[in-house]
Scaffold this motif. Structure first.
Motif, PDB file in Angstrom:
ATOM      1  N   UNK A  26       0.825  -1.197   0.000  1.00 33.45           N
ATOM      2  CA  UNK A  26       0.000   0.000   0.000  1.00 33.45           C
ATOM      3  C   UNK A  26       0.872   1.265   0.000  1.00 33.45           C
ATOM      4  N   UNK A  27       2.082   1.154   0.501  1.00 33.96           N
ATOM      5  CA  UNK A  27       2.980   2.305   0.591  1.00 33.96           C
ATOM      6  C   UNK A  27       3.989   2.362  -0.549  1.00 33.96           C
ATOM      7  N   UNK A  28       4.308   1.218  -1.131  1.00 32.78           N
ATOM      8  CA  UNK A  28       5.217   1.165  -2.293  1.00 32.78           C
ATOM      9  C   UNK A  28       4.374   0.757  -3.492  1.00 32.78           C
ATOM     10  N   UNK A  29       4.032   1.754  -4.298  1.00 39.61           N
ATOM     11  CA  UNK A  29       3.082   1.542  -5.380  1.00 39.61           C
ATOM     12  C   UNK A  29       3.741   1.117  -6.681  1.00 39.61           C
ATOM     13  N   UNK A  30       2.947   0.454  -7.495  1.00 39.13           N
ATOM     14  CA  UNK A  30       3.371   0.012  -8.832  1.00 39.13           C
ATOM     15  C   UNK A  30       3.251   1.171  -9.827  1.00 39.13           C
ATOM     16  N   UNK A  31       4.166   1.192 -10.780  1.00 42.35           N
ATOM     17  CA  UNK A  31       4.086   2.137 -11.891  1.00 42.35           C
ATOM     18  C   UNK A  31       4.425   1.366 -13.164  1.00 42.35           C
ATOM     19  N   UNK A  32       3.599   1.507 -14.182  1.00 50.41           N
ATOM     20  CA  UNK A  32       3.861   0.851 -15.459  1.00 50.41           C
ATOM     21  C   UNK A  32       4.703   1.759 -16.350  1.00 50.41           C
ATOM     22  N   UNK A  33       5.731   1.181 -16.932  1.00 52.96           N
ATOM     23  CA  UNK A  33       6.517   1.895 -17.938  1.00 52.96           C
ATOM     24  C   UNK A  33       5.671   1.940 -19.208  1.00 52.96           C
ATOM     25  N   UNK A  34       5.505   3.122 -19.763  1.00 50.27           N
ATOM     26  CA  UNK A  34       4.675   3.274 -20.955  1.00 50.27           C
ATOM     27  C   UNK A  34       5.392   2.829 -22.230  1.00 50.27           C
ATOM     28  N   UNK A  35       6.674   2.537 -22.123  1.00 55.00           N
ATOM     29  CA  UNK A  35       7.391   2.055 -23.300  1.00 55.00           C
ATOM     30  C   UNK A  35       7.437   0.531 -23.344  1.00 55.00           C
ATOM     31  N   UNK A  36       7.859  -0.111 -22.236  1.00 53.07           N
ATOM     32  CA  UNK A  36       8.014  -1.574 -22.262  1.00 53.07           C
ATOM     33  C   UNK A  36       6.875  -2.313 -21.568  1.00 53.07           C
ATOM     34  N   UNK A  37       6.098  -1.619 -20.734  1.00 51.05           N
ATOM     35  CA  UNK A  37       4.979  -2.253 -20.060  1.00 51.05           C
ATOM     36  C   UNK A  37       5.326  -2.940 -18.754  1.00 51.05           C
ATOM     37  N   UNK A  38       6.592  -2.945 -18.372  1.00 45.37           N
ATOM     38  CA  UNK A  38       6.993  -3.567 -17.111  1.00 45.37           C
ATOM     39  C   UNK A  38       6.512  -2.739 -15.921  1.00 45.37           C
ATOM     40  N   UNK A  39       6.466  -3.384 -14.770  1.00 48.59           N
ATOM     41  CA  UNK A  39       6.009  -2.734 -13.548  1.00 48.59           C
ATOM     42  C   UNK A  39       7.218  -2.477 -12.650  1.00 48.59           C
ATOM     43  N   UNK A  40       7.378  -1.213 -12.253  1.00 46.53           N
ATOM     44  CA  UNK A  40       8.527  -0.825 -11.439  1.00 46.53           C
ATOM     45  C   UNK A  40       8.071   0.099 -10.317  1.00 46.53           C
ATOM     46  N   UNK A  41       8.933   0.290  -9.330  1.00 45.33           N
ATOM     47  CA  UNK A  41       8.632   1.203  -8.235  1.00 45.33           C
ATOM     48  C   UNK A  41       8.940   2.639  -8.669  1.00 45.33           C
ATOM     49  N   UNK A  42       8.528   3.596  -7.853  1.00 46.56           N
ATOM     50  CA  UNK A  42       8.740   5.010  -8.177  1.00 46.56           C
ATOM     51  C   UNK A  42      10.219   5.317  -8.416  1.00 46.56           C
ATOM     52  N   UNK A  43      11.076   4.737  -7.580  1.00 44.69           N
ATOM     53  CA  UNK A  43      12.511   5.006  -7.696  1.00 44.69           C
ATOM     54  C   UNK A  43      13.050   4.678  -9.088  1.00 44.69           C
ATOM     55  N   UNK A  44      12.434   3.725  -9.761  1.00 46.12           N
ATOM     56  CA  UNK A  44      12.897   3.308 -11.090  1.00 46.12           C
ATOM     57  C   UNK A  44      11.970   3.746 -12.210  1.00 46.12           C
ATOM     58  N   UNK A  45      11.119   4.755 -11.929  1.00 44.76           N
ATOM     59  CA  UNK A  45      10.229   5.272 -12.977  1.00 44.76           C
ATOM     60  C   UNK A  45      10.051   6.783 -12.846  1.00 44.76           C
ATOM     61  N   UNK A  46      11.113   7.466 -12.519  1.00 48.11           N
ATOM     62  CA  UNK A  46      11.045   8.909 -12.289  1.00 48.11           C
ATOM     63  C   UNK A  46      11.067   9.747 -13.565  1.00 48.11           C
ATOM     64  N   UNK A  47      11.426   9.154 -14.684  1.00 51.35           N
ATOM     65  CA  UNK A  47      11.618   9.932 -15.910  1.00 51.35           C
ATOM     66  C   UNK A  47      10.415   9.869 -16.834  1.00 51.35           C
ATOM     67  N   UNK A  48      10.366  10.853 -17.712  1.00 51.17           N
ATOM     68  CA  UNK A  48       9.326  10.911 -18.724  1.00 51.17           C
ATOM     69  C   UNK A  48       9.956  11.195 -20.076  1.00 51.17           C
ATOM     70  N   UNK A  49       9.360  10.639 -21.126  1.00 50.97           N
ATOM     71  CA  UNK A  49       9.764  10.921 -22.499  1.00 50.97           C
ATOM     72  C   UNK A  49       8.506  11.012 -23.348  1.00 50.97           C
ATOM     73  N   UNK A  50       8.650  11.598 -24.513  1.00 53.65           N
ATOM     74  CA  UNK A  50       7.563  11.599 -25.482  1.00 53.65           C
ATOM     75  C   UNK A  50       7.639  10.287 -26.246  1.00 53.65           C
ATOM     76  N   UNK A  51       6.513   9.596 -26.323  1.00 53.30           N
ATOM     77  CA  UNK A  51       6.418   8.357 -27.101  1.00 53.30           C
ATOM     78  C   UNK A  51       5.404   8.643 -28.203  1.00 53.30           C
TER      79      UNK A  51
END
Length: 84
Positions: A26-51
């Motif tokens: 509940x405290x460490x949430x999932x984030x989907x990478x919009x490029x590869x679709x993998x699920x990562x934590x916030x620490x590994x999904x801090x960046x954004x790009x135009x796709x």
């Protein structure tokens, strides 16, 4: 929303971050990478790009690995944590 590659890892299939193996909660949430679709934590999904295939005008959340693979699309923007 799907990923650029049309592969989307379902939440039920990702109890841990694909990068650091941290267990989601509940405290460490999932984030989907919009490029590869993998699920990562916030620490590994801090960046954004135009796709362009998803939206040529909007920044999309991506994992660290995909961010490193797309140098021409890099922006200084980072995802802002949401409250709650």
């Amino acid at each position: 929303m799907r990923s650029e590659n049309e592969v989307w890892v379902e939440d039920e299939d990702a109890p841990n971050c694909f990068v650091c193996n941290a267990e989601f909660s509940m405290f460490l949430r999932r984030h989907h990478c919009r490029r590869c679709g993998n699920v990562v934590c916030y620490e590994h999904s801090e960046h954004q790009v135009v796709i362009p295939r998803l939206d040529p005008t909007a920044l999309q959340r991506v994992c660290d690995k995909c961010y490193a693979l797309k140098p021409s699309m890099k922006t200084p923007a980072k995802v802002k944590p949401t409250g709650g």
